[in-house]
Design a protein around this motif. Sequence first.
Motif, PDB file in Angstrom:
ATOM      1  N   GLU A 329      46.898  47.601  58.459  1.00  0.00           N
ATOM      2  CA  GLU A 329      47.373  48.598  57.489  1.00  0.00           C
ATOM      3  C   GLU A 329      47.510  47.973  56.101  1.00  0.00           C
ATOM      4  N   SER A 330      48.067  46.771  56.058  1.00  0.00           N
ATOM      5  CA  SER A 330      48.222  46.053  54.800  1.00  0.00           C
ATOM      6  C   SER A 330      46.863  45.708  54.195  1.00  0.00           C
ATOM      7  N   ILE A 331      45.922  45.292  55.030  1.00  0.00           N
ATOM      8  CA  ILE A 331      44.578  44.948  54.571  1.00  0.00           C
ATOM      9  C   ILE A 331      43.891  46.166  53.959  1.00  0.00           C
ATOM     10  N   MET A 332      43.979  47.309  54.634  1.00  0.00           N
ATOM     11  CA  MET A 332      43.339  48.519  54.127  1.00  0.00           C
ATOM     12  C   MET A 332      44.003  49.023  52.846  1.00  0.00           C
ATOM     13  N   ASN A 333      45.183  48.491  52.553  1.00  0.00           N
ATOM     14  CA  ASN A 333      45.853  48.816  51.287  1.00  0.00           C
ATOM     15  C   ASN A 333      45.571  47.758  50.211  1.00  0.00           C
ATOM     16  N   GLY A 334      44.537  46.947  50.461  1.00  0.00           N
ATOM     17  CA  GLY A 334      44.091  46.015  49.433  1.00  0.00           C
ATOM     18  C   GLY A 334      44.599  44.603  49.554  1.00  0.00           C
ATOM     19  N   ASP A 335      45.345  44.301  50.617  1.00  0.00           N
ATOM     20  CA  ASP A 335      45.892  42.952  50.785  1.00  0.00           C
ATOM     21  C   ASP A 335      44.857  42.069  51.490  1.00  0.00           C
ATOM     22  N   ILE A 336      43.836  41.627  50.753  1.00  0.00           N
ATOM     23  CA  ILE A 336      42.751  40.856  51.368  1.00  0.00           C
ATOM     24  C   ILE A 336      42.635  39.442  50.779  1.00  0.00           C
ATOM     25  N   ASP A 337      43.613  39.007  50.006  1.00  0.00           N
ATOM     26  CA  ASP A 337      43.566  37.664  49.432  1.00  0.00           C
ATOM     27  C   ASP A 337      43.498  36.580  50.503  1.00  0.00           C
ATOM     28  N   GLU A 338      44.244  36.759  51.597  1.00  0.00           N
ATOM     29  CA  GLU A 338      44.249  35.745  52.657  1.00  0.00           C
ATOM     30  C   GLU A 338      42.859  35.575  53.254  1.00  0.00           C
ATOM     31  N   ILE A 339      42.124  36.686  53.382  1.00  0.00           N
ATOM     32  CA  ILE A 339      40.759  36.631  53.915  1.00  0.00           C
ATOM     33  C   ILE A 339      39.846  35.922  52.926  1.00  0.00           C
ATOM     34  N   ILE A 340      39.904  36.335  51.661  1.00  0.00           N
ATOM     35  CA  ILE A 340      39.020  35.769  50.645  1.00  0.00           C
ATOM     36  C   ILE A 340      39.315  34.290  50.422  1.00  0.00           C
ATOM     37  N   ASP A 341      40.594  33.925  50.377  1.00  0.00           N
ATOM     38  CA  ASP A 341      40.948  32.514  50.202  1.00  0.00           C
ATOM     39  C   ASP A 341      40.445  31.675  51.377  1.00  0.00           C
ATOM     40  N   GLY A 342      40.525  32.245  52.581  1.00  0.00           N
ATOM     41  CA  GLY A 342      40.028  31.540  53.759  1.00  0.00           C
ATOM     42  C   GLY A 342      38.522  31.321  53.691  1.00  0.00           C
ATOM     43  N   LEU A 343      37.798  32.323  53.209  1.00  0.00           N
ATOM     44  CA  LEU A 343      36.348  32.207  53.064  1.00  0.00           C
ATOM     45  C   LEU A 343      35.976  31.179  51.998  1.00  0.00           C
ATOM     46  N   ILE A 344      36.701  31.189  50.884  1.00  0.00           N
ATOM     47  CA  ILE A 344      36.436  30.228  49.810  1.00  0.00           C
ATOM     48  C   ILE A 344      36.639  28.805  50.322  1.00  0.00           C
ATOM     49  N   THR A 345      37.741  28.581  51.035  1.00  0.00           N
ATOM     50  CA  THR A 345      38.026  27.251  51.581  1.00  0.00           C
ATOM     51  C   THR A 345      36.946  26.813  52.561  1.00  0.00           C
ATOM     52  N   TYR A 346      36.531  27.739  53.428  1.00  0.00           N
ATOM     53  CA  TYR A 346      35.508  27.424  54.427  1.00  0.00           C
ATOM     54  C   TYR A 346      34.189  27.020  53.762  1.00  0.00           C
ATOM     55  N   TYR A 347      33.727  27.832  52.805  1.00  0.00           N
ATOM     56  CA  TYR A 347      32.426  27.558  52.189  1.00  0.00           C
ATOM     57  C   TYR A 347      32.471  26.328  51.286  1.00  0.00           C
ATOM     58  N   ARG A 348      33.617  26.068  50.690  1.00  0.00           N
ATOM     59  CA  ARG A 348      33.756  24.835  49.906  1.00  0.00           C
ATOM     60  C   ARG A 348      33.679  23.610  50.820  1.00  0.00           C
ATOM     61  N   THR A 349      34.330  23.710  51.960  1.00  0.00           N
ATOM     62  CA  THR A 349      34.306  22.603  52.925  1.00  0.00           C
ATOM     63  C   THR A 349      32.889  22.360  53.439  1.00  0.00           C
ATOM     64  N   GLU A 350      32.165  23.454  53.707  1.00  0.00           N
ATOM     65  CA  GLU A 350      30.786  23.337  54.164  1.00  0.00           C
ATOM     66  C   GLU A 350      29.919  22.692  53.091  1.00  0.00           C
ATOM     67  N   ALA A 351      30.149  23.080  51.836  1.00  0.00           N
ATOM     68  CA  ALA A 351      29.378  22.505  50.724  1.00  0.00           C
ATOM     69  C   ALA A 351      29.665  21.018  50.579  1.00  0.00           C
ATOM     70  N   LEU A 352      30.931  20.644  50.814  1.00  0.00           N
ATOM     71  CA  LEU A 352      31.334  19.232  50.728  1.00  0.00           C
ATOM     72  C   LEU A 352      30.660  18.420  51.835  1.00  0.00           C
ATOM     73  N   LYS A 353      30.599  18.988  53.025  1.00  0.00           N
ATOM     74  CA  LYS A 353      29.922  18.317  54.137  1.00  0.00           C
ATOM     75  C   LYS A 353      28.436  18.127  53.808  1.00  0.00           C
ATOM     76  N   GLU A 354      27.845  19.187  53.233  1.00  0.00           N
ATOM     77  CA  GLU A 354      26.426  19.125  52.867  1.00  0.00           C
ATOM     78  C   GLU A 354      26.179  18.052  51.815  1.00  0.00           C
ATOM     79  N   GLN A 355      27.103  17.944  50.874  1.00  0.00           N
ATOM     80  CA  GLN A 355      26.980  16.961  49.789  1.00  0.00           C
ATOM     81  C   GLN A 355      27.099  15.538  50.322  1.00  0.00           C
ATOM     82  N   ASN A 356      27.933  15.352  51.330  1.00  0.00           N
ATOM     83  CA  ASN A 356      28.184  14.001  51.861  1.00  0.00           C
ATOM     84  C   ASN A 356      27.204  13.594  52.961  1.00  0.00           C
ATOM     85  N   SER A 357      26.393  14.546  53.422  1.00  0.00           N
ATOM     86  CA  SER A 357      25.469  14.233  54.524  1.00  0.00           C
ATOM     87  C   SER A 357      24.212  13.518  54.036  1.00  0.00           C
TER      88      SER A 357
END
Length: 357
Positions: A329-357
């Motif tokens: 209910e909260s998400i459908m009312n626009g509370d999606i920062d937790e989702i977006i922040d989680g995605l940003i962290t995930y893709y940054r971590t993946e990019a870091l792994k790619e950079q270090n490989s």
Amino acid sequence: MIDKLSAVESRFEQIGVELTRPEVVSNTEYFTKLMKEHSELSPIVEKFREYKKAISDEKEALELLGDSGIDKEFKELAEEELKDAKERIEKTNEELKILLLPKDPNDSKNVIVEIRAGTGGEESALFAASLFRMYSMYAQTHNFNIDITNENETELGGYKEICFMVEGNGAYSRFKYESGVHRVQRVPDTETQGRIHTSAVTVVVMPEADDVQIDINPADLKIDTFRSSGAGGQHINKTSSAIRITHIPTGTVVECQDERSQYKNKDKALRVLKARLYDAAKKEHDDSIASDRKSQVGSGDRSERIRTYNFPQGRMTDHRIGLTLYKLESIMNGDIDEIIDGLITYYRTEALKEQNS
């Protein structure tokens, strides 16, 4: 890395001095450019100074512990300070690596979002309207402006399709991970036996293209005008103010009928057309250089089911990062920062792994 960070800090301090000069302040374009660069460097410099402070604290603690005359109480304090400093060094070091990752050049741009009903008929169209409401409420909390360019409503208030712009600094950085198939599981209002239906909606997110990125030859455009129309007689105009633009070389068609002014509709339609052409060119470029699409940050594959919204259980699951939240209910009312922040962290971590490989 230290040399690179020191250079960044020197540039940050240099810009700070430049911004105080009257001739720079009076040059609006140059001043704005410097302010943007200063703002982008600020989090890196702040984190680098935290890192240097932790290094300094570690050195002081080691010096104290090396003093043979130190009493037991001071030794315990020094050992605690050393432990804390080492933890801060490790933490800030990892954070700096992420901050130094190459920036997406589109992150600061406005964004164009297209939501289309998919499988599920009217229920899919109604969920498309729910997603538009969710994004609108989210944009409001971030002081972004929503501007509808085109909408195709159904009799029950859903959308077969809705296209809108999100305007504001950093809009693309927050919306770019929304591209893909959004699946909904719920009991439709029209369902008399209480059965759960599964429907799908497709979301496409594109950065607004700069004029320098996409140069359109006017001779390649076919422009038609028509009267605006909507479900149940909504938005009907007696004048032909709605605009349909066809880009002949690619066959791309864009419509805009939200404004009553033909000129405004044409301007909006051209902005959407440029974004679509830029998005297509960017995707073609990404495909040509990527042997593994999964390694790309925010590839936004539109055939990919990225998220499921399960209303009977009050659950949202983002399948890309395995995130499940029981606050639908909260998400459908626009509370999606937790989702977006989680995605940003995930893709940054993946990019870091790619950079270090």
